[in-house]
Design an enzyme around this catalytic site. Structure first.
Site, short mmCIF file in Angstrom:
data_model
loop_
_atom_site.label_atom_id
_atom_site.label_comp_id
_atom_site.label_asym_id
_atom_site.label_seq_id
_atom_site.Cartn_x
_atom_site.Cartn_y
_atom_site.Cartn_z
N SER A 1 -30.68 12.67 12.10
CA SER A 1 -29.98 12.78 10.81
C SER A 1 -28.47 12.85 10.96
O SER A 1 -27.74 12.47 10.04
CB SER A 1 -30.48 14.02 10.05
OG SER A 1 -30.33 15.19 10.85
N ASP B 1 -26.72 23.53 4.19
CA ASP B 1 -27.77 23.92 5.13
C ASP B 1 -27.20 24.47 6.43
O ASP B 1 -27.93 25.01 7.27
CB ASP B 1 -28.72 22.74 5.41
CG ASP B 1 -28.02 21.53 6.02
OD1 ASP B 1 -26.86 21.65 6.46
OD2 ASP B 1 -28.63 20.44 6.05
N HIS C 1 -25.91 20.09 8.92
CA HIS C 1 -25.42 18.71 8.84
C HIS C 1 -23.95 18.66 8.43
O HIS C 1 -23.57 19.28 7.43
CB HIS C 1 -26.26 17.91 7.85
CG HIS C 1 -27.70 17.78 8.26
ND1 HIS C 1 -28.69 18.62 7.78
CD2 HIS C 1 -28.29 16.93 9.14
CE1 HIS C 1 -29.85 18.28 8.33
NE2 HIS C 1 -29.64 17.26 9.16
#
Length: 251
Positions: free
Chosen positions: A73, A222, A225
């Site tokens: 990601s 979060d 990221h």
């Protein structure tokens, strides 16, 4: 009954005019055909020029070498409004600004593990690649995957790339875990990447999230990221290692 001179004269005049009219019609027809021919030639010439231009543009595009970012990601640009703001897109902008002949391919998949990368590497290697940037492992660490399994999967990916072509330059991106994963595990996890880089003689980025990981304002809600600003810093970290390889490959 014999025709009078006047009648004969009129007939001759009529025939003369008729012949001239036919000649004029033939002339118009010939002119039209020639014009059509010229138009066709002009059109064909134009098409040829257009095709030549397209072929040149295609040739220039296909002549670019590929730098492929194979990751999770972080590479994919998870959570960004525009995935071009992820570090591979920023790298492409740097490449373009310098006139280097490279095309970035972003092969990042959110949630990807080293096992997932291993399963799709053969398909990815169907294309010609000059530089291969490997950024996987974070999801293994967050899930507590055994160290030996993660290392074996990464080695399998490296082996597959080398088997494709020994000329491919491989760059390995290192990853670190937060301390809550346990001191022994985080220490061994960090060592995976430096060990693989040393054992395989790879270009190495010690920590891809250097100056970004753990800094709240550079990460999304979060806390994992990077934001668009975080990706800019990340791109600089990657660029320090990748740029010399790009320049060397251009020669």
């Amino acid at each position: 009954m014999p025709k009078s001179k006047t009648t004969q004269s009129l007939l001759n005049t009529s025939v003369y005019k008729h012949r001239n009219l036919l000649k004029f019609c033939y002339f118009l027809l010939a002119f039209a055909l020639l014009s059509c021919g010229n138009d066709t030639k002009t059109k064909n010439a134009g098409d040829a020029n257009e095709n030549a231009t397209t072929a040149t543009e295609t040739s220039e595009t296909t002549s670019n070498k590929t730098i492929l970012f194979f990751g999770d990601s972080i590479t994919a640009g998870y959570g960004l409004d525009d995935t071009n703001d992820a570090f591979p897109g920023i790298i492409q902008n740097k490449i373009d600004s310098l006139g280097l002949h490279y095309q970035v391919v972003n092969s990042g998949v959110s949630g990807e593990t080293t096992a997932g990368g291993k399963s799709r590497i053969d398909w990815i290697l169907n294309q010609d690649i000059e530089i291969f940037v490997l950024e996987l492992g974070a999801n293994d660490g967050l899930r507590g995957v055994p160290i030996s399994e993660t290392k074996a999967n990464l080695q399998a990916i490296i082996d597959a790339v080398k088997a494709k072509s020994a000329a491919i330059k491989i760059v390995l991106a290192g990853m670190q875990l937060p301390p809550n994963m346990g001191a022994d595990y985080t220490t061994q996890f960090k060592a995976i990447f430096s060990d693989l880089a040393s054992e395989n003689n790879l270009a190495f980025i010690p920590f891809i999230l250097k100056d970004v990981g753990g800094i709240a304002e550079l990460n999304q809600n979060d806390g994992i990221h990077p934001t668009a600003e975080g990706h800019k810093i990340l791109a600089e970290t990657v660029w320090e290692v990748v740029y010399p390889i790009l320049v060397a490959s251009e020669k």
